[in-house]
Motif scaffolding. Structure first.
Motif, mmCIF file in Angstrom:
data_model
loop_
_atom_site.group_PDB
_atom_site.id
_atom_site.type_symbol
_atom_site.label_atom_id
_atom_site.label_comp_id
_atom_site.label_asym_id
_atom_site.label_seq_id
_atom_site.Cartn_x
_atom_site.Cartn_y
_atom_site.Cartn_z
ATOM 1 N N ALA A 1 0.841 -1.210 0.000
ATOM 2 C CA ALA A 1 0.000 0.000 0.000
ATOM 3 C C ALA A 1 0.870 1.252 0.000
ATOM 4 N N THR A 2 1.944 1.225 0.770
ATOM 5 C CA THR A 2 2.846 2.390 0.810
ATOM 6 C C THR A 2 3.556 2.557 -0.523
ATOM 7 N N VAL A 3 3.963 1.449 -1.114
ATOM 8 C CA VAL A 3 4.621 1.535 -2.424
ATOM 9 C C VAL A 3 3.651 2.136 -3.440
ATOM 10 N N GLU A 4 2.393 1.699 -3.387
ATOM 11 C CA GLU A 4 1.403 2.235 -4.332
ATOM 12 C C GLU A 4 1.182 3.733 -4.084
ATOM 13 N N LEU A 5 1.076 4.068 -2.817
ATOM 14 C CA LEU A 5 0.843 5.478 -2.469
ATOM 15 C C LEU A 5 2.007 6.350 -2.949
ATOM 16 N N ILE A 6 3.218 5.916 -2.657
ATOM 17 C CA ILE A 6 4.389 6.691 -3.100
ATOM 18 C C ILE A 6 4.378 6.826 -4.617
ATOM 19 N N GLY A 7 4.001 5.748 -5.296
ATOM 20 C CA GLY A 7 3.959 5.760 -6.761
ATOM 21 C C GLY A 7 2.973 6.773 -7.318
ATOM 22 N N ARG A 8 1.925 7.086 -6.540
ATOM 23 C CA ARG A 8 0.922 8.044 -7.010
ATOM 24 C C ARG A 8 1.335 9.490 -6.730
#
Ligand SMILES: Cc1cc2nc3c(=O)[nH]c(=O)nc-3n(C[C@H](O)[C@H](O)[C@H](O)COP(=O)(O)O)c2cc1C
Length: 193
Positions: free
Chosen positions: A83-90
């Motif tokens: 979830a954090t990786v996805e958030l950072i990616g956005r």
């Protein structure tokens, strides 16, 4: 870390977003909350999934409106959780402060690798103001399940491994939470100073 100018910090409130499975990232989020004017702490799920009805819109509000965010994460597979990786990616052109926990000692080689991986993700298109990584309690129910797997089979946890899991209990402790709050203050001082 990238250079930040005071002009990039446009608001005096900072969203705090946590991703957790067993609560340690919530403790880090609360430590961050004690260190700065903030909104949240928000569950990453809430931010990532705008959804319908009452859950709508918060994602855009958080991702677009604020130049600086604090993300607290748990270590999964040697990096930040999905979830954090996805958030950072956005996120793009944000100032990020990251606080994370992992099951192994924070001064070990594994932690060093985790730090490198997470920082390299955070620096893609964003500025990393600060990153604090500490040990976090491992869920012993999971340890017991792995311990019960037959010796020699994949994922079996031996007694040495189990002892390491026991050592993780109680983390993040008061000292680590104080250090996390301090890391937030120091990261923000880099902007304000
Ligand atoms: C599925 C799973 C995978 C994990 N993978 C790692 C890992 O690769 N390295 C590590 O040091 N700790 C690992 N851990 C331990 C957690 O990162 C650690 O317990 C962390 O403090 C949990 O934070 P939380 O309470 O916010 O979920 C893992 C834990 C789980 C449940």
């Amino acid at each position: 870390m990238n250079d930040i100018t005071a002009a990039t910090l446009k608001t005096d409130k900072i969203p705090i977003v946590f991703s957790t499975v067993t609560g340690n990232a919530v403790k880090l989020a609360n430590a961050a909350a004690s260190a700065c004017p903030h909104i949240g702490p928000y569950n990453a799920y809430y931010v990532l999934n705008p959804g319908e009805g009452s859950l709508r819109c918060i994602s855009d509000d958080i991702l677009n409106a604020y130049p600086t965010l604090i993300l607290t994460y748990w270590c999964d597979l040697g990096s930040a959780d999905a979830a954090t990786v996805e958030l950072i990616g956005r996120l793009k052109n944000k100032n990020l402060i990251l606080l994370g926990s992992l099951g192994t000692p924070a001064d070990g080689k594994h932690a060093e690798k985790v730090r490198e991986r997470v920082e390299s993700l955070a620096k893609k298109g964003n500025a990393l103001l600060g990153h604090y990584l500490c040990r976090g309690s491992i869920d012993l129910a999971r340890s017991e399940r792995k311990r019960a797997i037959a010796e020699g089979a994949p994922l079996h946890l031996d007694e040495k491994g189990f002892a390491r899991h026991l050592e993780s209990q109680g983390h993040p402790d008061d000292g680590e939470l104080a250090a996390a709050a301090d890391a937030v203050k120091r990261a923000l001082a880099r902007v304000k100073g």
